[in-house]
Design a protein around this motif. Structure first.
Motif, PDB file in Angstrom:
ATOM      1  N   ALA A   1       0.827  -1.207   0.000  1.00 24.95           N
ATOM      2  CA  ALA A   1       0.000   0.000   0.000  1.00 24.95           C
ATOM      3  C   ALA A   1       0.857   1.250   0.000  1.00 24.95           C
ATOM      4  CB  ALA A   1      -0.937  -0.008   1.204  1.00 24.95           C
ATOM      5  N   ASN A   2       1.955   1.242   0.779  1.00 20.90           N
ATOM      6  CA  ASN A   2       2.840   2.410   0.821  1.00 20.90           C
ATOM      7  C   ASN A   2       3.486   2.657  -0.534  1.00 20.90           C
ATOM      8  OD1 ASN A   2       2.328   2.964   3.500  1.00 20.90           O
ATOM      9  ND2 ASN A   2       4.048   1.757   4.263  1.00 20.90           N
ATOM     10  N   HIS A   3       3.884   1.574  -1.227  1.00 25.20           N
ATOM     11  CA  HIS A   3       4.477   1.712  -2.562  1.00 25.20           C
ATOM     12  C   HIS A   3       3.449   2.286  -3.531  1.00 25.20           C
ATOM     13  CE1 HIS A   3       7.018   0.853  -6.007  1.00 25.20           C
ATOM     14  NE2 HIS A   3       6.020   0.198  -6.566  1.00 25.20           N
ATOM     15  N   TYR A   4       2.214   1.789  -3.429  1.00 30.06           N
ATOM     16  CA  TYR A   4       1.125   2.285  -4.283  1.00 30.06           C
ATOM     17  C   TYR A   4       0.905   3.770  -4.052  1.00 30.06           C
ATOM     18  CZ  TYR A   4      -3.646   2.819  -6.082  1.00 30.06           C
ATOM     19  OH  TYR A   4      -4.769   3.246  -6.756  1.00 30.06           O
ATOM     20  N   LEU A   5       0.815   4.162  -2.776  1.00 30.44           N
ATOM     21  CA  LEU A   5       0.575   5.564  -2.447  1.00 30.44           C
ATOM     22  C   LEU A   5       1.704   6.447  -2.939  1.00 30.44           C
ATOM     23  CD1 LEU A   5      -0.927   5.423   1.149  1.00 30.44           C
ATOM     24  CD2 LEU A   5      -2.043   6.293  -0.901  1.00 30.44           C
ATOM     25  N   HIS A   6       2.940   5.949  -2.814  1.00 34.86           N
ATOM     26  CA  HIS A   6       4.093   6.736  -3.269  1.00 34.86           C
ATOM     27  C   HIS A   6       4.002   6.982  -4.771  1.00 34.86           C
ATOM     28  CE1 HIS A   6       8.210   8.255  -3.381  1.00 34.86           C
ATOM     29  NE2 HIS A   6       8.419   7.471  -4.416  1.00 34.86           N
ATOM     30  N   ASN A   7       3.632   5.945  -5.530  1.00 38.72           N
ATOM     31  CA  ASN A   7       3.521   6.085  -6.982  1.00 38.72           C
ATOM     32  C   ASN A   7       2.393   7.037  -7.372  1.00 38.72           C
ATOM     33  OD1 ASN A   7       5.637   4.318  -7.376  1.00 38.72           O
ATOM     34  ND2 ASN A   7       4.329   2.542  -7.749  1.00 38.72           N
ATOM     35  N   VAL A   8       1.243   6.909  -6.707  1.00 38.26           N
ATOM     36  CA  VAL A   8       0.109   7.777  -7.026  1.00 38.26           C
ATOM     37  C   VAL A   8       0.417   9.211  -6.612  1.00 38.26           C
ATOM     38  CG1 VAL A   8      -2.337   8.219  -6.592  1.00 38.26           C
ATOM     39  CG2 VAL A   8      -1.526   5.881  -6.858  1.00 38.26           C
ATOM     40  N   GLN A   9       1.069   9.373  -5.473  1.00 37.91           N
ATOM     41  CA  GLN A   9       1.460  10.715  -5.041  1.00 37.91           C
ATOM     42  C   GLN A   9       2.375  11.356  -6.072  1.00 37.91           C
ATOM     43  OE1 GLN A   9       3.236  10.996  -1.109  1.00 37.91           O
ATOM     44  NE2 GLN A   9       4.476  12.724  -1.781  1.00 37.91           N
ATOM     45  N   GLY A  10       3.337  10.603  -6.586  1.00 38.37           N
ATOM     46  CA  GLY A  10       4.236  11.130  -7.609  1.00 38.37           C
ATOM     47  C   GLY A  10       3.488  11.546  -8.856  1.00 38.37           C
ATOM     48  N   LEU A  11       2.464  10.761  -9.223  1.00 37.11           N
ATOM     49  CA  LEU A  11       1.652  11.106 -10.388  1.00 37.11           C
ATOM     50  C   LEU A  11       0.956  12.442 -10.183  1.00 37.11           C
ATOM     51  CD1 LEU A  11      -0.636   8.819 -12.440  1.00 37.11           C
ATOM     52  CD2 LEU A  11      -1.623  10.847 -11.414  1.00 37.11           C
ATOM     53  N   PHE A  12       0.325  12.637  -9.027  1.00 36.97           N
ATOM     54  CA  PHE A  12      -0.403  13.888  -8.792  1.00 36.97           C
ATOM     55  C   PHE A  12       0.556  15.065  -8.613  1.00 36.97           C
ATOM     56  CE2 PHE A  12      -3.960  11.040  -8.097  1.00 36.97           C
ATOM     57  CZ  PHE A  12      -4.996  11.749  -8.685  1.00 36.97           C
TER      58      PHE A  12
END
Length: 243
Positions: free
Chosen positions: A2-13
């Motif tokens: 979940a943390n990896h997912y959030l990091h990737n989505v955060q980078g996208l935004f």
């Protein structure tokens, strides 16, 4: 995971922040403002309410809420993207609602707030980006006061036979192309259309609300089902909910 997912989505935004407002207008053909106005008309805010605008992005809904309130820091806008919040802060200042708004960076999966803190929680076009929608809804339920209301405005999926294939074509083909043409960000907008296309249906979201413990759950659909606003109330009693 979940943390990896959030990091990737955060980078996208973080990446799309400078073009976010313009692209929202282009992709929704400007209708996202109408959806929010229609949703706002169904929220009965008291001037002294305390509101959390979750996944607040560049702050449009945060500002609309603040304009209905009088309390200092009556609205907290929370997002995990610093570039988004920077733009939101500029817009808050331009709208002259600095006193009513407090913008915070934080994780929607682990809200940095006490239990039973807010009268209203709003989340606009953010729930679909959470790695665990159930946990996200549980956190919202936790921070709402008994009797408090959750309002979720989100993209959805038309189910009418004549509309659905046009909607699918638009999101799978046109939206990524718009991202390339207007923002030079094809991959980012290809991801966003995927989250839209694979998000739960409006009926499934009703079930998720109810399983979390929300009552009086209802919804309003927009543009033949391309978006939907869901409403739920935390029961006035403080009994622990069990599935």
């Amino acid at each position: 995971m979940a943390n990896h997912y959030l990091h990737n989505v955060q980078g996208l935004f973080d990446t799309i922040a400078p073009n976010y407002d313009r692209m929202n207008n282009i992709i929704s053909l400007g209708t996202h403002r109408h959806w929010r106005r229609q949703t706002m008309a169904q929220i009965h805010l008291r001037p002294t309410d305390h509101v959390l605008d979750l996944c607040c992005g560049t702050g449009d809904w945060t500002i609309a809420l603040a304009q209905e309130l009088t309390a200092t820091d009556g609205v907290i806008g929370l997002d995990f993207s610093a570039p988004m919040l920077k733009i939101a802060q500029q817009k808050v200042h331009q709208a002259h609602v600095d006193k009513q708004v407090w913008l915070r960076r934080g994780n929607a999966m682990h809200l940095p707030f006490h239990d039973n803190q807010f009268d209203v929680v709003t989340i606009g076009f953010g729930l679909r980006n959470l790695p665990d929608k159930v946990q996200g809804l549980a956190e919202i339920y936790r921070v709402l006061k008994p009797g408090g209301q959750l309002i979720c405005l989100e993209t959805s999926q038309p189910d009418q036979p004549l509309i659905k294939p046009v909607w699918q074509w638009y999101f799978t083909r046109v939206v990524p192309w718009f991202g390339r043409l207007f923002a030079h960000q094809y991959q980012e907008y290809a991801y966003l259309q995927e989250t839209t296309r694979h998000f739960v249906s409006y009926r499934q979201l009703v079930t998720l609300f109810q399983q979390t413990g929300f009552t009086q759950v209802h919804y309003q659909r927009f543009n033949f089902g391309a978006a939907a606003a869901h409403f739920g109330t935390k029961p006035a009693t403080t009994e622990v909910h069990h599935d």
